[in-house]
Design a protein around this motif. Structure first.
Motif, PDB file in Angstrom:
ATOM      1  N   MET A 114      26.026  14.216 -31.120  1.00 18.69           N
ATOM      2  CA  MET A 114      27.367  13.673 -31.084  1.00 18.69           C
ATOM      3  C   MET A 114      28.351  14.827 -30.938  1.00 18.69           C
ATOM      4  O   MET A 114      28.293  15.804 -31.668  1.00 18.69           O
ATOM      5  N   THR A 115      29.263  14.721 -29.996  1.00 19.06           N
ATOM      6  CA  THR A 115      30.243  15.769 -29.744  1.00 19.06           C
ATOM      7  C   THR A 115      31.589  15.336 -30.287  1.00 19.06           C
ATOM      8  O   THR A 115      32.003  14.205 -30.118  1.00 19.06           O
ATOM      9  N   LYS A 116      32.263  16.256 -30.935  1.00 16.37           N
ATOM     10  CA  LYS A 116      33.597  15.950 -31.431  1.00 16.37           C
ATOM     11  C   LYS A 116      34.514  17.111 -31.096  1.00 16.37           C
ATOM     12  O   LYS A 116      34.067  18.230 -30.876  1.00 16.37           O
ATOM     13  N   HIS A 117      35.810  16.846 -31.063  1.00 17.87           N
ATOM     14  CA  HIS A 117      36.768  17.902 -30.763  1.00 17.87           C
ATOM     15  C   HIS A 117      36.883  18.829 -31.963  1.00 17.87           C
ATOM     16  O   HIS A 117      36.942  18.386 -33.096  1.00 17.87           O
ATOM     17  N   VAL A 118      36.923  20.111 -31.685  1.00 15.29           N
ATOM     18  CA  VAL A 118      37.007  21.123 -32.735  1.00 15.29           C
ATOM     19  C   VAL A 118      38.330  21.845 -32.604  1.00 15.29           C
ATOM     20  O   VAL A 118      38.701  22.277 -31.511  1.00 15.29           O
ATOM     21  N   THR A 119      39.047  21.967 -33.692  1.00 16.23           N
ATOM     22  CA  THR A 119      40.287  22.737 -33.649  1.00 16.23           C
ATOM     23  C   THR A 119      39.971  24.171 -34.028  1.00 16.23           C
ATOM     24  O   THR A 119      39.188  24.421 -34.937  1.00 16.23           O
ATOM     25  N   HIS A 120      40.559  25.097 -33.296  1.00 15.02           N
ATOM     26  CA  HIS A 120      40.301  26.518 -33.526  1.00 15.02           C
ATOM     27  C   HIS A 120      41.367  27.102 -34.434  1.00 15.02           C
ATOM     28  O   HIS A 120      42.489  26.598 -34.507  1.00 15.02           O
ATOM     29  N   PRO A 121      41.043  28.197 -35.119  1.00 14.50           N
ATOM     30  CA  PRO A 121      42.050  28.861 -35.944  1.00 14.50           C
ATOM     31  C   PRO A 121      43.240  29.285 -35.096  1.00 14.50           C
ATOM     32  O   PRO A 121      43.109  29.501 -33.895  1.00 14.50           O
ATOM     33  N   SER A 122      44.394  29.399 -35.733  1.00  9.78           N
ATOM     34  CA  SER A 122      45.588  29.767 -34.975  1.00  9.78           C
ATOM     35  C   SER A 122      45.437  31.157 -34.378  1.00  9.78           C
ATOM     36  O   SER A 122      44.779  32.028 -34.936  1.00  9.78           O
ATOM     37  N   VAL A 123      46.031  31.336 -33.231  1.00  6.47           N
ATOM     38  CA  VAL A 123      45.995  32.610 -32.514  1.00  6.47           C
ATOM     39  C   VAL A 123      47.403  33.174 -32.515  1.00  6.47           C
ATOM     40  O   VAL A 123      48.363  32.448 -32.316  1.00  6.47           O
ATOM     41  N   ILE A 139      31.318  23.501 -24.059  1.00  8.62           N
ATOM     42  CA  ILE A 139      30.467  23.703 -25.242  1.00  8.62           C
ATOM     43  C   ILE A 139      31.193  24.561 -26.272  1.00  8.62           C
ATOM     44  O   ILE A 139      31.195  24.256 -27.467  1.00  8.62           O
ATOM     45  N   ILE A 140      31.832  25.647 -25.819  1.00 13.36           N
ATOM     46  CA  ILE A 140      32.549  26.549 -26.721  1.00 13.36           C
ATOM     47  C   ILE A 140      33.647  25.809 -27.482  1.00 13.36           C
ATOM     48  O   ILE A 140      33.884  26.067 -28.654  1.00 13.36           O
ATOM     49  N   LYS A 141      34.292  24.872 -26.808  1.00 13.48           N
ATOM     50  CA  LYS A 141      35.429  24.181 -27.417  1.00 13.48           C
ATOM     51  C   LYS A 141      35.032  22.995 -28.281  1.00 13.48           C
ATOM     52  O   LYS A 141      35.708  22.703 -29.270  1.00 13.48           O
ATOM     53  N   THR A 142      33.970  22.279 -27.911  1.00 16.52           N
ATOM     54  CA  THR A 142      33.748  20.988 -28.560  1.00 16.52           C
ATOM     55  C   THR A 142      32.384  20.755 -29.193  1.00 16.52           C
ATOM     56  O   THR A 142      32.214  19.808 -29.950  1.00 16.52           O
ATOM     57  N   SER A 143      31.405  21.563 -28.891  1.00 17.52           N
ATOM     58  CA  SER A 143      30.057  21.264 -29.380  1.00 17.52           C
ATOM     59  C   SER A 143      29.916  21.521 -30.877  1.00 17.52           C
ATOM     60  O   SER A 143      30.453  22.495 -31.412  1.00 17.52           O
ATOM     61  N   GLU A 144      29.154  20.661 -31.521  1.00 18.00           N
ATOM     62  CA  GLU A 144      28.867  20.855 -32.940  1.00 18.00           C
ATOM     63  C   GLU A 144      27.977  22.069 -33.162  1.00 18.00           C
ATOM     64  O   GLU A 144      27.962  22.634 -34.257  1.00 18.00           O
ATOM     65  N   ILE A 145      27.225  22.470 -32.151  1.00 19.12           N
ATOM     66  CA  ILE A 145      26.372  23.659 -32.298  1.00 19.12           C
ATOM     67  C   ILE A 145      26.969  24.854 -31.543  1.00 19.12           C
ATOM     68  O   ILE A 145      26.252  25.750 -31.112  1.00 19.12           O
ATOM     69  N   ARG A 146      28.279  24.896 -31.419  1.00 20.31           N
ATOM     70  CA  ARG A 146      28.942  25.946 -30.628  1.00 20.31           C
ATOM     71  C   ARG A 146      28.655  27.349 -31.154  1.00 20.31           C
ATOM     72  O   ARG A 146      28.574  28.289 -30.388  1.00 20.31           O
ATOM     73  N   HIS A 147      28.482  27.508 -32.468  1.00 26.22           N
ATOM     74  CA  HIS A 147      28.223  28.842 -33.001  1.00 26.22           C
ATOM     75  C   HIS A 147      26.812  29.303 -32.638  1.00 26.22           C
ATOM     76  O   HIS A 147      26.612  30.438 -32.190  1.00 26.22           O
ATOM     77  N   PHE A 149      24.165  32.604 -26.227  1.00 24.97           N
ATOM     78  CA  PHE A 149      24.730  32.859 -24.900  1.00 24.97           C
ATOM     79  C   PHE A 149      25.197  34.306 -24.798  1.00 24.97           C
ATOM     80  O   PHE A 149      24.878  35.023 -23.835  1.00 24.97           O
ATOM     81  N   LEU A 150      25.935  34.754 -25.798  1.00 24.46           N
ATOM     82  CA  LEU A 150      26.442  36.128 -25.830  1.00 24.46           C
ATOM     83  C   LEU A 150      25.296  37.129 -25.853  1.00 24.46           C
ATOM     84  O   LEU A 150      25.271  38.095 -25.080  1.00 24.46           O
TER      85      LEU A 150
END
Length: 195
Positions: free
Chosen positions: A1-10, A36-44, A50-51
């Motif tokens: 299940m994919t959900k939108h992830v909010t990122h820390p403030s920049v 994937i970087i923005k929304t995936s639950e397994i983004r980390h 990937f890196l």
């Protein structure tokens, strides 16, 4: 299940750089990795893999061609440069490489005169490995390549960000004992001789 992830403030002055970098990333790798970087639950998990793949795999591929060393051989040389006198089992533990790969690497590196092996003074079963002069010289060339690659990767970060990055990376690494026993074979690092 994919959900939108909010990122820390920049910070405002970083916002433009981040937008530019994100656009360059999307152009190079496409829309899927960006999503994937923005929304995936397994983004980390995915992001670290990937890196690491883009950081290490091209470098290892080139080093295998130019030095005629395998990845386990390179890992063995590096491990011994950081801590002389390790045993093969300890190199397996600190590198995550399988026993058979490191065993073959040790045999090949000894044949090439890049490392030596000595018995422990008390425990004759313990074989301690040491870099030779030739091994150290070759490793210096290899490390210079890794340092250049690392510098290129870290160039986007400010000095303050590098300090935070180092602290967070150390925190993640030191927390590994709390989650790493998930079916992966893990050996205890024990350098004390058996009686």
């Amino acid at each position: 299940m994919t959900k939108h992830v909010t990122h820390p403030s920049v910070h405002a002055n970083d916002q433009g750089d981040l937008v530019d970098a994100a656009e360059a990333f999307r152009k190079r790798f496409g829309d899927v990795p960006s999503k994937i970087i923005k929304t995936s639950e397994i983004r980390h998990t995915w992001g670290l893999s990937f890196l690491a793949n883009y950081l290490n795999l091209p470098l290892y591929r080139d080093l295998i061609k130019t030095t005629d060393l395998s990845r386990p051989q390179i890992v063995t040389l590096f491990s011994l440069s950081e801590c002389d006198g390790l045993q093969a089992s300890e190199i397996c533990l600190i590198s995550g490489q399988p026993k058979n790969s490191i065993s073959r690497a040790v045999i090949d590196l000894r044949k090439r005169g890049l490392i030596t092996q000595k018995n422990h003074s008390v425990d004759k079963r313990a074989k301690h490995l040491h870099l030779t002069e030739a091994g150290s010289a070759l490793l210096e060339q290899i490390l210079n390549r890794f340092l250049a690659r690392q510098s290129a990767m870290r160039a986007i970060l400010s000095e303050d960000e590098l300090e935070v990055f180092d602290r967070l990376l150390a925190k993640l690494l030191f927390a590994m004992p709390s989650w790493v026993d998930d079916g992966v074979e893990v050996e205890r690092l024990d350098t004390t001789p058996r009686s």
